[in-house]
Write a protein that holds these residues in place. Structure first.
Motif, mmCIF file in Angstrom:
data_model
loop_
_atom_site.group_PDB
_atom_site.id
_atom_site.type_symbol
_atom_site.label_atom_id
_atom_site.label_comp_id
_atom_site.label_asym_id
_atom_site.label_seq_id
_atom_site.Cartn_x
_atom_site.Cartn_y
_atom_site.Cartn_z
ATOM 1 N N MET A 9 0.830 -1.193 0.000
ATOM 2 C CA MET A 9 0.000 0.000 0.000
ATOM 3 C C MET A 9 0.873 1.255 0.000
ATOM 4 S SD MET A 9 -3.039 1.253 -0.051
ATOM 5 C CE MET A 9 -4.091 -0.128 0.395
ATOM 6 N N GLY A 10 0.543 2.180 -0.895
ATOM 7 C CA GLY A 10 1.272 3.439 -0.955
ATOM 8 C C GLY A 10 2.518 3.402 -1.808
ATOM 9 N N ILE A 11 2.848 2.238 -2.369
ATOM 10 C CA ILE A 11 4.033 2.101 -3.207
ATOM 11 C C ILE A 11 3.624 2.159 -4.679
ATOM 12 C CG2 ILE A 11 5.995 0.640 -3.799
ATOM 13 C CD1 ILE A 11 6.101 1.733 -0.969
ATOM 14 N N GLU A 12 4.339 2.954 -5.467
ATOM 15 C CA GLU A 12 4.062 3.042 -6.897
ATOM 16 C C GLU A 12 4.341 1.695 -7.569
ATOM 17 O OE1 GLU A 12 3.891 6.584 -9.210
ATOM 18 O OE2 GLU A 12 2.342 6.035 -7.751
ATOM 19 N N PRO A 13 3.562 1.335 -8.574
ATOM 20 C CA PRO A 13 3.841 0.079 -9.277
ATOM 21 C C PRO A 13 5.171 0.153 -10.015
ATOM 22 C CG PRO A 13 2.155 1.340 -10.430
ATOM 23 C CD PRO A 13 2.384 2.033 -9.123
ATOM 24 N N ALA A 14 5.803 -0.997 -10.160
ATOM 25 C CA ALA A 14 7.085 -1.081 -10.851
ATOM 26 C C ALA A 14 7.205 -2.452 -11.504
ATOM 27 C CB ALA A 14 8.234 -0.854 -9.871
ATOM 28 N N LEU A 15 8.052 -2.541 -12.498
ATOM 29 C CA LEU A 15 8.267 -3.817 -13.172
ATOM 30 C C LEU A 15 8.925 -4.821 -12.235
ATOM 31 C CD1 LEU A 15 9.507 -2.805 -16.746
ATOM 32 C CD2 LEU A 15 7.274 -3.726 -16.105
ATOM 33 N N GLY A 16 8.456 -6.057 -12.305
ATOM 34 C CA GLY A 16 9.005 -7.135 -11.499
ATOM 35 C C GLY A 16 8.656 -8.461 -12.123
ATOM 36 N N GLU A 17 8.852 -9.532 -11.375
ATOM 37 C CA GLU A 17 8.567 -10.875 -11.856
ATOM 38 C C GLU A 17 7.479 -11.528 -11.004
ATOM 39 O OE1 GLU A 17 9.816 -12.505 -14.460
ATOM 40 O OE2 GLU A 17 11.225 -10.931 -15.079
ATOM 41 N N ILE A 18 6.556 -12.230 -11.662
ATOM 42 C CA ILE A 18 5.487 -12.946 -10.975
ATOM 43 C C ILE A 18 5.223 -14.235 -11.740
ATOM 44 C CG2 ILE A 18 3.595 -11.859 -12.248
ATOM 45 C CD1 ILE A 18 1.986 -11.789 -9.633
ATOM 46 N N ASP A 19 4.702 -15.237 -11.048
ATOM 47 C CA ASP A 19 4.412 -16.509 -11.707
ATOM 48 C C ASP A 19 3.361 -16.336 -12.802
ATOM 49 O OD1 ASP A 19 6.181 -17.795 -10.045
ATOM 50 O OD2 ASP A 19 4.626 -18.481 -8.635
ATOM 51 N N LEU A 20 3.434 -17.177 -13.812
ATOM 52 C CA LEU A 20 2.426 -17.169 -14.872
ATOM 53 C C LEU A 20 1.054 -17.504 -14.298
ATOM 54 C CD1 LEU A 20 4.243 -19.035 -17.761
ATOM 55 C CD2 LEU A 20 3.272 -16.749 -17.928
ATOM 56 N N PRO A 21 -0.006 -16.807 -14.727
ATOM 57 C CA PRO A 21 -1.349 -17.156 -14.269
ATOM 58 C C PRO A 21 -1.837 -18.426 -14.944
ATOM 59 C CG PRO A 21 -1.475 -15.413 -15.907
ATOM 60 C CD PRO A 21 -0.012 -15.648 -15.656
ATOM 61 N N ILE A 22 -2.556 -19.240 -14.202
ATOM 62 C CA ILE A 22 -3.141 -20.465 -14.745
ATOM 63 C C ILE A 22 -4.648 -20.267 -14.851
ATOM 64 C CG2 ILE A 22 -3.528 -22.926 -14.368
ATOM 65 C CD1 ILE A 22 -0.901 -22.955 -12.782
ATOM 66 N N PRO A 23 -5.219 -20.358 -16.058
ATOM 67 C CA PRO A 23 -6.653 -20.111 -16.207
ATOM 68 C C PRO A 23 -7.499 -21.156 -15.485
ATOM 69 C CG PRO A 23 -5.711 -20.951 -18.253
ATOM 70 C CD PRO A 23 -4.558 -20.665 -17.336
ATOM 71 N N LEU A 24 -8.578 -20.684 -14.874
ATOM 72 C CA LEU A 24 -9.545 -21.564 -14.248
ATOM 73 C C LEU A 24 -10.645 -21.887 -15.256
ATOM 74 C CD1 LEU A 24 -9.881 -19.700 -10.817
ATOM 75 C CD2 LEU A 24 -8.346 -21.590 -11.393
#
Length: 322
Positions: A9-24
């Motif tokens: 909360m309160g932090i500007e968005p920035a580029l990073g890495e996240i796991d691939l989403p798996i569709p439901l």
């Protein structure tokens, strides 16, 4: 995968890495090609929007354009949290994925879908625009307002009035279809007199992107001018100039003004999807034009803080982020 994320909360968005989403079940996975910054995206990222996320990290972005696993191009909206549209991949309800017409490129589609849907819904689903009616666009110098002028004309408005602070931008809007321009930011008495003149001649619909002081003056002046045989339909779409106004109750008691909002909640999701589809398929035939700048996704961190109400920022994810 590479994604633009809010870590706390309160932090500007920035580029990073996240796991691939798996569709439901019932979802599509989308390889994102383009995603635009919007007021809703900014508000959700800052925690100011009622739909803001309360789990971290989350990926920003409420809509975008990309390809499904079968290669088909779609516009998609409301990707499942915590995955947003500003990432290499997103997942979205299949009912919120709209096939794109062949003559519409990814970046124009990403730029025009959300503001086009907003204007179209306000004019048709809420105000019930009839051919030949007079429409006033309050806040017409921003990208959404400029688009609303064009859409009102395409849908058959007989006369379109446009308000805004920037006189140069207003003249540009006159060239692109507005019949009357009204400059905001002048002396209150001068503005009230100008509003009074237009309402006396007849205004059927107000599409308001500003709220704040100009909306107050419009409502009060409309009540004083009288609304004739038919009510004025005042549709509140955005609140760039302020989230609250001070409005005497007598304004509504003594007039035929119908005050309403337009957005997700006042219009059903199914109807908004239908309207978005109509906007996308009408963009080329109606020659709808929206200003945007295409920015490589790798430059997200530098581009996010910049705000330009006259041009949308559309991130290009089609070439990757490296």
């Amino acid at each position: 995968m590479r994604a633009a994320m809010v870590s706390a909360m309160g932090i500007e968005p920035a580029l990073g890495e996240i796991d691939l989403p798996i569709p439901l079940e019932g979802e599509n996975r989308v390889k994102v090609a383009a995603a635009a910054i919007s007021h809703v995206t900014k508000a959700r990222a800052s925690g100011a929007h009622y739909s803001a996320n309360d789990e971290f990290p989350f990926v920003v972005g409420v809509d975008g354009v990309g390809r499904l696993d079968d290669g088909s191009r779609v516009y998609f909206a409301l990707p499942r949290s915590p995955f947003g549209s500003m990432a290499e991949f997103a997942v979205a309800d299949s009912r919120l994925c709209i096939p794109l017409p062949d003559d519409l490129d990814d970046f124009t589609a990403a730029a025009i879908a959300n503001p086009g849907m907003s204007s179209w819904a306000g004019l048709t689903e809420r105000a019930r625009l009839k051919r030949g009616e007079t429409v006033l666009i309050n806040g017409a110098t921003g990208t959404s307002g400029r688009l609303a002028v064009q859409i009102a004309k395409w849908l058959g408005a007989g006369k379109v009035l446009a308000t805004g602070r920037n006189p140069i931008a207003l003249e540009e809007i006159r060239q692109s279809g507005a019949d009357v321009i009204i400059q905001l930011g002048v002396e209150p008495e001068t503005l009230d007199n100008r509003f009074m003149k237009e309402f006396a001649e007849g205004v059927d619909i107000v599409i308001d992107y500003l709220w704040g002081r100009s909306a107050e003056r419009l409502l009060i002046t409309a009540a004083k001018a009288g609304s004739g045989a038919s009510p004025i339909r005042f549709v509140q779409v955005g609140s760039i100039s302020g989230s609250e106004i001070s409005l005497p109750g007598a304004v509504l008691r003594a007039s035929k003004i119908e005050l309403m909002g337009s957005g997700n909640g006042s219009v059903s999701t199914d109807k908004l999807v239908e309207i978005t589809n109509t906007v996308l398929r009408s963009t080329r035939p109606a020659r709808l034009d929206i200003s945007f700048r295409k920015v490589p996704f790798a430059e997200f961190n530098a581009a996010w803080p910049k705000n330009d109400s006259t041009s949308r920022t559309v991130f290009d994810l089609s070439q990757g982020t490296k």
